[in-house]
Design a protein around this motif. Sequence first.
Motif, PDB file in Angstrom:
ATOM      1  N   ILE A  32      29.255 -17.537 -71.722  1.00 48.39           N
ATOM      2  CA  ILE A  32      29.162 -16.139 -72.420  1.00 48.39           C
ATOM      3  C   ILE A  32      28.398 -16.001 -73.770  1.00 48.39           C
ATOM      4  CG2 ILE A  32      30.620 -14.400 -73.562  1.00 48.39           C
ATOM      5  CD1 ILE A  32      32.956 -15.173 -71.244  1.00 48.39           C
ATOM      6  N   VAL A  33      28.533 -17.124 -74.552  1.00 48.99           N
ATOM      7  CA  VAL A  33      27.853 -16.981 -75.906  1.00 48.99           C
ATOM      8  C   VAL A  33      26.550 -17.152 -75.723  1.00 48.99           C
ATOM      9  CG1 VAL A  33      27.470 -18.418 -77.894  1.00 48.99           C
ATOM     10  CG2 VAL A  33      29.822 -18.064 -77.138  1.00 48.99           C
ATOM     11  N   ASP A  34      25.938 -18.025 -74.819  1.00 49.52           N
ATOM     12  CA  ASP A  34      24.515 -18.347 -74.481  1.00 49.52           C
ATOM     13  C   ASP A  34      24.165 -16.856 -74.137  1.00 49.52           C
ATOM     14  OD1 ASP A  34      24.679 -20.787 -75.250  1.00 49.52           O
ATOM     15  OD2 ASP A  34      25.113 -21.837 -73.276  1.00 49.52           O
ATOM     16  N   SER A  35      24.594 -16.097 -72.915  1.00 51.88           N
ATOM     17  CA  SER A  35      24.172 -14.960 -72.266  1.00 51.88           C
ATOM     18  C   SER A  35      24.176 -13.901 -73.637  1.00 51.88           C
ATOM     19  CB  SER A  35      25.382 -14.378 -71.309  1.00 51.88           C
ATOM     20  OG  SER A  35      24.945 -13.115 -71.075  1.00 51.88           O
ATOM     21  N   LEU A  36      25.161 -13.926 -74.423  1.00 47.98           N
ATOM     22  CA  LEU A  36      24.967 -12.828 -75.568  1.00 47.98           C
ATOM     23  C   LEU A  36      23.876 -13.297 -76.541  1.00 47.98           C
ATOM     24  CD1 LEU A  36      28.896 -12.426 -76.563  1.00 47.98           C
ATOM     25  CD2 LEU A  36      27.118 -10.710 -75.337  1.00 47.98           C
ATOM     26  N   ALA A  37      23.690 -14.355 -76.894  1.00 49.66           N
ATOM     27  CA  ALA A  37      22.647 -15.005 -77.661  1.00 49.66           C
ATOM     28  C   ALA A  37      21.318 -14.418 -77.027  1.00 49.66           C
ATOM     29  CB  ALA A  37      22.592 -16.418 -78.010  1.00 49.66           C
ATOM     30  N   GLY A  38      21.118 -14.885 -75.824  1.00 49.66           N
ATOM     31  CA  GLY A  38      20.026 -14.437 -74.974  1.00 49.66           C
ATOM     32  C   GLY A  38      19.555 -12.784 -74.950  1.00 49.66           C
ATOM     33  N   SER A  39      20.625 -12.037 -74.705  1.00 48.44           N
ATOM     34  CA  SER A  39      20.459 -10.476 -74.874  1.00 48.44           C
ATOM     35  C   SER A  39      20.138 -10.284 -76.310  1.00 48.44           C
ATOM     36  CB  SER A  39      21.707 -10.025 -74.555  1.00 48.44           C
ATOM     37  OG  SER A  39      22.230 -10.158 -73.094  1.00 48.44           O
ATOM     38  N   ALA A  40      20.536 -10.795 -77.328  1.00 50.83           N
ATOM     39  CA  ALA A  40      20.229 -10.474 -78.641  1.00 50.83           C
ATOM     40  C   ALA A  40      18.853 -10.624 -78.965  1.00 50.83           C
ATOM     41  CB  ALA A  40      21.263 -11.119 -79.715  1.00 50.83           C
ATOM     42  N   ARG A  41      18.333 -11.873 -78.386  1.00 46.71           N
ATOM     43  CA  ARG A  41      16.993 -12.342 -78.721  1.00 46.71           C
ATOM     44  C   ARG A  41      16.181 -11.206 -78.099  1.00 46.71           C
ATOM     45  NH1 ARG A  41      19.301 -17.593 -78.262  1.00 46.71           N
ATOM     46  NH2 ARG A  41      18.461 -17.659 -76.064  1.00 46.71           N
ATOM     47  N   ARG A  42      16.502 -10.942 -76.771  1.00 46.22           N
ATOM     48  CA  ARG A  42      15.722 -10.049 -76.028  1.00 46.22           C
ATOM     49  C   ARG A  42      15.546  -8.597 -76.571  1.00 46.22           C
ATOM     50  NH1 ARG A  42      17.964 -12.857 -71.672  1.00 46.22           N
ATOM     51  NH2 ARG A  42      19.558 -11.201 -71.565  1.00 46.22           N
ATOM     52  N   PHE A  43      16.630  -8.230 -77.135  1.00 49.38           N
ATOM     53  CA  PHE A  43      16.689  -6.777 -77.672  1.00 49.38           C
ATOM     54  C   PHE A  43      15.695  -6.910 -78.947  1.00 49.38           C
ATOM     55  CE2 PHE A  43      18.752  -4.183 -81.015  1.00 49.38           C
ATOM     56  CZ  PHE A  43      18.614  -3.097 -80.494  1.00 49.38           C
ATOM     57  N   LEU A  44      16.047  -7.942 -79.973  1.00 54.35           N
ATOM     58  CA  LEU A  44      15.242  -7.757 -81.182  1.00 54.35           C
ATOM     59  C   LEU A  44      13.819  -7.949 -80.899  1.00 54.35           C
ATOM     60  CD1 LEU A  44      17.640 -10.291 -83.368  1.00 54.35           C
ATOM     61  CD2 LEU A  44      17.191  -7.926 -83.494  1.00 54.35           C
ATOM     62  N   SER A  45      13.440  -8.914 -79.797  1.00 55.76           N
ATOM     63  CA  SER A  45      12.095  -9.058 -79.453  1.00 55.76           C
ATOM     64  C   SER A  45      11.433  -7.628 -79.170  1.00 55.76           C
ATOM     65  CB  SER A  45      11.770  -9.999 -78.404  1.00 55.76           C
ATOM     66  OG  SER A  45      10.499 -10.044 -77.911  1.00 55.76           O
ATOM     67  N   GLY A  46      12.229  -6.893 -78.218  1.00 54.46           N
ATOM     68  CA  GLY A  46      11.656  -5.596 -77.781  1.00 54.46           C
ATOM     69  C   GLY A  46      11.606  -4.354 -78.816  1.00 54.46           C
ATOM     70  N   LEU A  47      12.506  -4.869 -79.952  1.00 55.19           N
ATOM     71  CA  LEU A  47      12.722  -3.756 -81.112  1.00 55.19           C
ATOM     72  C   LEU A  47      11.371  -3.820 -81.731  1.00 55.19           C
ATOM     73  CD1 LEU A  47      14.364  -1.482 -82.496  1.00 55.19           C
ATOM     74  CD2 LEU A  47      15.099  -3.409 -83.874  1.00 55.19           C
ATOM     75  N   SER A  48      11.056  -5.280 -82.026  1.00 60.08           N
ATOM     76  CA  SER A  48      10.075  -5.378 -82.838  1.00 60.08           C
ATOM     77  C   SER A  48       8.650  -4.944 -82.169  1.00 60.08           C
ATOM     78  CB  SER A  48       9.750  -6.971 -83.235  1.00 60.08           C
ATOM     79  OG  SER A  48       9.634  -7.738 -82.040  1.00 60.08           O
ATOM     80  N   GLN A  49       8.619  -5.032 -81.064  1.00 58.25           N
ATOM     81  CA  GLN A  49       7.388  -4.525 -80.237  1.00 58.25           C
ATOM     82  C   GLN A  49       7.171  -3.179 -80.176  1.00 58.25           C
ATOM     83  OE1 GLN A  49       7.468  -6.660 -76.399  1.00 58.25           O
ATOM     84  NE2 GLN A  49       6.974  -8.541 -77.341  1.00 58.25           N
ATOM     85  N   ASN A  50       8.364  -2.320 -80.128  1.00 50.70           N
ATOM     86  CA  ASN A  50       8.210  -1.039 -79.998  1.00 50.70           C
ATOM     87  C   ASN A  50       8.274  -0.088 -81.448  1.00 50.70           C
ATOM     88  OD1 ASN A  50       9.028  -1.012 -77.123  1.00 50.70           O
ATOM     89  ND2 ASN A  50      11.019  -1.105 -77.318  1.00 50.70           N
ATOM     90  N   VAL A  51       8.754  -0.757 -82.204  1.00 47.76           N
ATOM     91  CA  VAL A  51       8.390   0.031 -83.577  1.00 47.76           C
ATOM     92  C   VAL A  51       7.223  -0.363 -84.352  1.00 47.76           C
ATOM     93  CG1 VAL A  51      11.080   0.107 -83.733  1.00 47.76           C
ATOM     94  CG2 VAL A  51      10.069  -1.709 -84.943  1.00 47.76           C
ATOM     95  N   GLY A  52       6.983  -1.585 -84.122  1.00 50.24           N
ATOM     96  CA  GLY A  52       5.622  -1.920 -84.903  1.00 50.24           C
ATOM     97  C   GLY A  52       5.800  -2.435 -86.122  1.00 50.24           C
ATOM     98  N   PRO A  53       4.878  -3.210 -86.894  1.00 50.49           N
ATOM     99  CA  PRO A  53       4.992  -3.435 -88.337  1.00 50.49           C
ATOM    100  C   PRO A  53       5.367  -2.424 -89.313  1.00 50.49           C
ATOM    101  CG  PRO A  53       2.619  -3.641 -87.526  1.00 50.49           C
ATOM    102  CD  PRO A  53       3.635  -3.113 -86.211  1.00 50.49           C
ATOM    103  N   GLY A  54       6.236  -2.901 -90.076  1.00 47.83           N
ATOM    104  CA  GLY A  54       6.252  -1.908 -91.237  1.00 47.83           C
ATOM    105  C   GLY A  54       7.013  -0.827 -91.073  1.00 47.83           C
ATOM    106  N   SER A  55       7.462  -0.492 -89.831  1.00 48.93           N
ATOM    107  CA  SER A  55       8.350   0.853 -89.404  1.00 48.93           C
ATOM    108  C   SER A  55       9.589   0.862 -90.035  1.00 48.93           C
ATOM    109  CB  SER A  55       8.366   1.029 -87.819  1.00 48.93           C
ATOM    110  OG  SER A  55       9.200  -0.203 -87.299  1.00 48.93           O
ATOM    111  N   CYS A  56      10.069  -0.208 -90.576  1.00 51.17           N
ATOM    112  CA  CYS A  56      11.423  -0.284 -91.313  1.00 51.17           C
ATOM    113  C   CYS A  56      11.420  -0.070 -92.840  1.00 51.17           C
ATOM    114  CB  CYS A  56      12.087  -1.405 -91.001  1.00 51.17           C
ATOM    115  SG  CYS A  56      12.620  -1.657 -89.425  1.00 51.17           S
ATOM    116  N   GLU A  57      10.139   0.300 -93.453  1.00 51.97           N
ATOM    117  CA  GLU A  57       9.888   0.818 -94.607  1.00 51.97           C
ATOM    118  C   GLU A  57      10.417   2.099 -95.032  1.00 51.97           C
ATOM    119  OE1 GLU A  57       5.865   0.487 -95.486  1.00 51.97           O
ATOM    120  OE2 GLU A  57       5.768  -1.622 -95.005  1.00 51.97           O
TER     121      GLU A  57
END
Length: 212
Positions: A32-57
């Motif tokens: 379960i921990v491994d699955s949650l960690a993998g899901s979190a990594r995929r979510f953050l990776s997709g978020l960084s690709q969708n919002v682009g650099p500097g979008s959190c400024e």
Amino acid sequence: MTKRKSAATDVRQTMDAMSDVLSRQLDLSGDIVDSLAGSARRFLSGLSQNVGPGSCEIPEPCWMPHDLGEYHCDLCKGSSGTMEIRITNTDYRARNFTIVAAGPDAGRVSLTPNSFSLGPKERRTVTARFDAALDDTVHCAELEALIWVMGCNSHFLRWTIDVGKSERACCHHVDVFDQPDYVHHWYDHFYCVRPCFGKTARPVPGAKDTVG
């Protein structure tokens, strides 16, 4: 004696069964921990690709004027450059608009018209003309003016002119979409004024109120 052996055997079997159950639970927890960690990594990776650099400024506060960009022209001495500024009132109510020039060479800019009213969703084009005339003793110069568009919000652009021996076509087109901001953003502050500045919109000294 046989009863004691049977009891001991039962205890060992029970402990073995409990150990097996505990081991399975630990394996399941690890999965379960491994699955949650993998899901979190995929979510953050997709978020960084969708919002682009500097979008959190964090953008500038909502009461700051909107920057329309910088525009440049190369003109010969005595020529003039033209800019068309198309202003759209995207609000559901009528608004008054004022257009003024500011800066060191504001006197060289003529605006036609410089004030008017627009109904809901209406638009109108303002013609700005920059005069590059120089004294006979001056052969080249760098000129600059700000043009302010004030309606519900305040907008500005920077227009620079290089006057010299060469000239290129100078006819820019700028779109201004003026509307109140009804959305409360995560980066907003308590001092944001909504939906319009009203009588507080005075970015240029001497400018008239722009209440619609």
